[in-house]
Scaffold this motif. Structure first.
Motif, PDB file in Angstrom:
ATOM      1  N   GLU A  15       0.459  -1.323   0.002  1.00 51.24           N
ATOM      2  CA  GLU A  15       0.156  -0.263  -0.125  1.00 51.24           C
ATOM      3  C   GLU A  15       0.988   1.154   0.027  1.00 51.24           C
ATOM      4  O   GLU A  15       1.568   1.445   0.829  1.00 51.24           O
ATOM      5  CB  GLU A  15      -0.841   0.111   1.283  1.00 51.24           C
ATOM      6  CG  GLU A  15      -1.735   1.287   1.415  1.00 51.24           C
ATOM      7  CD  GLU A  15      -2.998   1.253   2.683  1.00 51.24           C
ATOM      8  OE1 GLU A  15      -2.954   0.403   3.191  1.00 51.24           O
ATOM      9  OE2 GLU A  15      -3.368   2.278   2.700  1.00 51.24           O
ATOM     10  N   GLY A  16       0.616   2.353  -0.666  1.00 54.11           N
ATOM     11  CA  GLY A  16       1.243   3.203  -1.081  1.00 54.11           C
ATOM     12  C   GLY A  16       2.464   3.573  -2.414  1.00 54.11           C
ATOM     13  O   GLY A  16       2.651   4.192  -2.650  1.00 54.11           O
ATOM     14  N   ASP A  17       2.634   2.186  -2.822  1.00 57.21           N
ATOM     15  CA  ASP A  17       3.574   2.244  -3.815  1.00 57.21           C
ATOM     16  C   ASP A  17       2.768   2.455  -4.925  1.00 57.21           C
ATOM     17  O   ASP A  17       1.740   2.899  -5.243  1.00 57.21           O
ATOM     18  CB  ASP A  17       4.556   0.674  -3.581  1.00 57.21           C
ATOM     19  CG  ASP A  17       4.989   0.310  -2.602  1.00 57.21           C
ATOM     20  OD1 ASP A  17       5.778  -0.458  -2.286  1.00 57.21           O
ATOM     21  OD2 ASP A  17       5.577   0.658  -1.857  1.00 57.21           O
ATOM     22  N   SER A  18       4.011   2.449  -6.183  1.00 56.13           N
ATOM     23  CA  SER A  18       3.244   2.601  -7.359  1.00 56.13           C
ATOM     24  C   SER A  18       3.243   1.214  -8.542  1.00 56.13           C
ATOM     25  O   SER A  18       3.646   0.061  -8.292  1.00 56.13           O
ATOM     26  CB  SER A  18       4.049   3.619  -7.926  1.00 56.13           C
ATOM     27  OG  SER A  18       4.282   5.549  -7.705  1.00 56.13           O
ATOM     28  N   THR A  78      -0.482   5.475  -8.863  1.00 61.70           N
ATOM     29  CA  THR A  78       0.442   5.716  -7.840  1.00 61.70           C
ATOM     30  C   THR A  78      -0.701   5.669  -6.708  1.00 61.70           C
ATOM     31  O   THR A  78      -1.254   5.193  -6.031  1.00 61.70           O
ATOM     32  CB  THR A  78       0.448   7.651  -7.841  1.00 61.70           C
ATOM     33  OG1 THR A  78      -1.031   8.475  -8.351  1.00 61.70           O
ATOM     34  CG2 THR A  78       1.850   7.231  -9.141  1.00 61.70           C
ATOM     35  N   GLU A  79      -0.058   5.227  -5.422  1.00 55.93           N
ATOM     36  CA  GLU A  79      -0.393   5.959  -3.764  1.00 55.93           C
ATOM     37  C   GLU A  79      -1.203   4.766  -4.235  1.00 55.93           C
ATOM     38  O   GLU A  79      -2.755   4.491  -3.286  1.00 55.93           O
ATOM     39  CB  GLU A  79      -0.521   7.630  -3.492  1.00 55.93           C
ATOM     40  CG  GLU A  79      -0.146   8.444  -3.698  1.00 55.93           C
ATOM     41  CD  GLU A  79      -0.432   9.573  -3.461  1.00 55.93           C
ATOM     42  OE1 GLU A  79      -0.018  10.129  -3.456  1.00 55.93           O
ATOM     43  OE2 GLU A  79      -1.467   9.652  -2.788  1.00 55.93           O
ATOM     44  N   THR A  80      -0.971   3.405  -4.107  1.00 59.51           N
ATOM     45  CA  THR A  80      -2.263   2.332  -4.358  1.00 59.51           C
ATOM     46  C   THR A  80      -2.088   2.148  -2.603  1.00 59.51           C
ATOM     47  O   THR A  80      -2.201   2.644  -2.055  1.00 59.51           O
ATOM     48  CB  THR A  80      -1.214   1.744  -4.907  1.00 59.51           C
ATOM     49  OG1 THR A  80      -0.338   0.935  -4.140  1.00 59.51           O
ATOM     50  CG2 THR A  80      -0.790   0.845  -6.092  1.00 59.51           C
ATOM     51  N   THR A 105      -3.946  -8.472 -15.688  1.00 61.14           N
ATOM     52  CA  THR A 105      -2.570  -8.510 -14.595  1.00 61.14           C
ATOM     53  C   THR A 105      -3.509  -8.415 -13.583  1.00 61.14           C
ATOM     54  O   THR A 105      -4.524  -6.679 -13.634  1.00 61.14           O
ATOM     55  CB  THR A 105      -1.877  -6.812 -15.086  1.00 61.14           C
ATOM     56  OG1 THR A 105      -1.584  -7.006 -16.232  1.00 61.14           O
ATOM     57  CG2 THR A 105      -1.542  -7.116 -13.264  1.00 61.14           C
ATOM     58  N   THR A 106      -3.477  -9.485 -12.751  1.00 59.31           N
ATOM     59  CA  THR A 106      -4.139  -9.483 -11.473  1.00 59.31           C
ATOM     60  C   THR A 106      -3.160  -8.095 -10.469  1.00 59.31           C
ATOM     61  O   THR A 106      -1.801  -9.186 -10.531  1.00 59.31           O
ATOM     62  CB  THR A 106      -3.791 -10.802 -10.689  1.00 59.31           C
ATOM     63  OG1 THR A 106      -4.963 -11.660 -11.734  1.00 59.31           O
ATOM     64  CG2 THR A 106      -4.451 -10.917  -9.014  1.00 59.31           C
ATOM     65  N   LEU A 107      -3.788  -7.438  -9.619  1.00 64.08           N
ATOM     66  CA  LEU A 107      -2.964  -6.386  -9.246  1.00 64.08           C
ATOM     67  C   LEU A 107      -3.064  -7.020  -7.378  1.00 64.08           C
ATOM     68  O   LEU A 107      -4.880  -6.869  -7.187  1.00 64.08           O
ATOM     69  CB  LEU A 107      -2.787  -5.254  -8.983  1.00 64.08           C
ATOM     70  CG  LEU A 107      -2.493  -4.276  -8.512  1.00 64.08           C
ATOM     71  CD1 LEU A 107      -1.398  -4.795  -8.193  1.00 64.08           C
ATOM     72  CD2 LEU A 107      -3.481  -2.674  -8.942  1.00 64.08           C
ATOM     73  N   SER A 108      -2.512  -7.085  -6.949  1.00 68.65           N
ATOM     74  CA  SER A 108      -2.812  -7.157  -5.536  1.00 68.65           C
ATOM     75  C   SER A 108      -3.346  -6.164  -4.536  1.00 68.65           C
ATOM     76  O   SER A 108      -1.113  -5.285  -4.761  1.00 68.65           O
ATOM     77  CB  SER A 108      -2.455  -8.704  -5.123  1.00 68.65           C
ATOM     78  OG  SER A 108      -2.810  -9.399  -5.492  1.00 68.65           O
ATOM     79  N   VAL A 109      -2.577  -5.117  -3.767  1.00 66.15           N
ATOM     80  CA  VAL A 109      -1.924  -4.484  -2.594  1.00 66.15           C
ATOM     81  C   VAL A 109      -2.217  -5.121  -1.147  1.00 66.15           C
ATOM     82  O   VAL A 109      -3.669  -5.229  -1.043  1.00 66.15           O
ATOM     83  CB  VAL A 109      -3.279  -3.427  -3.176  1.00 66.15           C
ATOM     84  CG1 VAL A 109      -2.180  -2.319  -2.617  1.00 66.15           C
ATOM     85  CG2 VAL A 109      -2.830  -2.888  -4.581  1.00 66.15           C
ATOM     86  N   SER A 110      -0.844  -5.029  -0.677  1.00 67.97           N
ATOM     87  CA  SER A 110      -1.326  -4.883   0.397  1.00 67.97           C
ATOM     88  C   SER A 110      -1.378  -3.962   1.338  1.00 67.97           C
ATOM     89  O   SER A 110      -0.317  -2.991   1.263  1.00 67.97           O
ATOM     90  CB  SER A 110      -0.341  -6.879   1.053  1.00 67.97           C
ATOM     91  OG  SER A 110       1.259  -6.168   0.692  1.00 67.97           O
ATOM     92  N   SER A 111      -1.726  -4.026   3.212  1.00 71.66           N
ATOM     93  CA  SER A 111      -1.775  -3.800   3.720  1.00 71.66           C
ATOM     94  C   SER A 111      -0.803  -3.844   4.872  1.00 71.66           C
ATOM     95  O   SER A 111      -0.112  -4.643   4.689  1.00 71.66           O
ATOM     96  CB  SER A 111      -2.949  -2.756   4.398  1.00 71.66           C
ATOM     97  OG  SER A 111      -3.784  -3.340   5.242  1.00 71.66           O
TER      98      SER A 111
END
Lengths: 111, 114
Positions: A15-18, A78-80, A105-111
């Motif tokens: 989380e927060g990365d691009s 940005t700021e995922t 594309t499977t995007l996974s955003v972990s906190s």
């Protein structure tokens, strides 16, 4: 006919990365490139699109760039946030023909 | 605007049966697209119509598949006879005009052929 290749097939970020997703296309006559987001069990939804007379387009945390010479275009988030987790599809086409979609594309955003 | 409306949302049937999927595009949209989505093949275009006329049906996998658009507000995709490998999510989408404009998708029909 048009062929659209999409990379990577999976992408994991904090989380927060691009996040950046890239697509290439084969038909130089293609002039329209939308991006769709699909959450699990739901329909693809348009999030941003770009036409060939424009090199870059932004909408808040999302941006798309297009390089006509190299025939590739990219999605930048940005700021995922965790709610960005989904499958993202690029597509390409031209007037009078249907869109051809990338494989996703499977995007996974972990906190 | 109600968006693109598809029915049924889910269909489970036995192989060999006829399956009919239905789609109502957004009012005023004159291009309509049928897609099939599977894990293995992703999102595949089956056929698309412009002003109710089929423009490109090269994506229709076999003669078992047929699609019609009798008027501007209704389209069907029919599979007869159905086979287990037809199991997928089928999406309908619509857009304005023949120039590439954003396509708006329906919620899809999840088809399972036993």
């Amino acid at each position: 006919g048009e062929n659209v290749e999409q990379h990577p097939s999976t992408l994991s970020v904090q989380e927060g990365d691009s996040a950046v997703i890239k697509c290439t296309y084969s038909d130089s006559a293609s002039n329209y490139f939308p991006w769709y987001k699909q959450e699990l069990g739901k329909r693809p939804q348009l999030i941003i699109d770009i036409r060939s007379n424009v090199g870059e387009k932004k909408d808040q945390r999302i941006a798309v760039t297009l390089n006509k010479t190299a025939k590739h275009f990219s999605l930048h988030i940005t700021e995922t946030q965790p709610e960005d987790s989904a499958v993202y599809f690029c597509a390409g086409g031209q007037a009078g023909t249907a869109l051809i979609f990338g494989k996703g594309t499977t995007l996974s955003v972990s906190s | 605007d109600a968006g693109v409306i598809q029915s049924p949302r889910h269909e489970v049937t036995e192989m060999g049966q006829e399956v009919t999927l239905r789609c109502k595009p957004i009012s005023g949209h004159n291009s309509l697209f049928w897609y099939r989505q599977t894990m293995m093949r992703g999102l595949e275009l089956l056929i698309y119509f412009n002003n109710n006329v089929p423009i490109d049906d090269s994506g229709m996998p076999e003669d078992r598949f047929s699609a019609k658009m009798p008027n501007a507000s209704f389209s069907t995709l029919k599979i007869q006879p159905s086979e287990p490998r037809d199991s997928a999510v089928y999406f309908c989408a619509s857009s304005v005009g023949q120039r590439n404009q954003p396509q708006h998708f329906g919620d899809g029909t999840r088809l399972s052929i036993l």
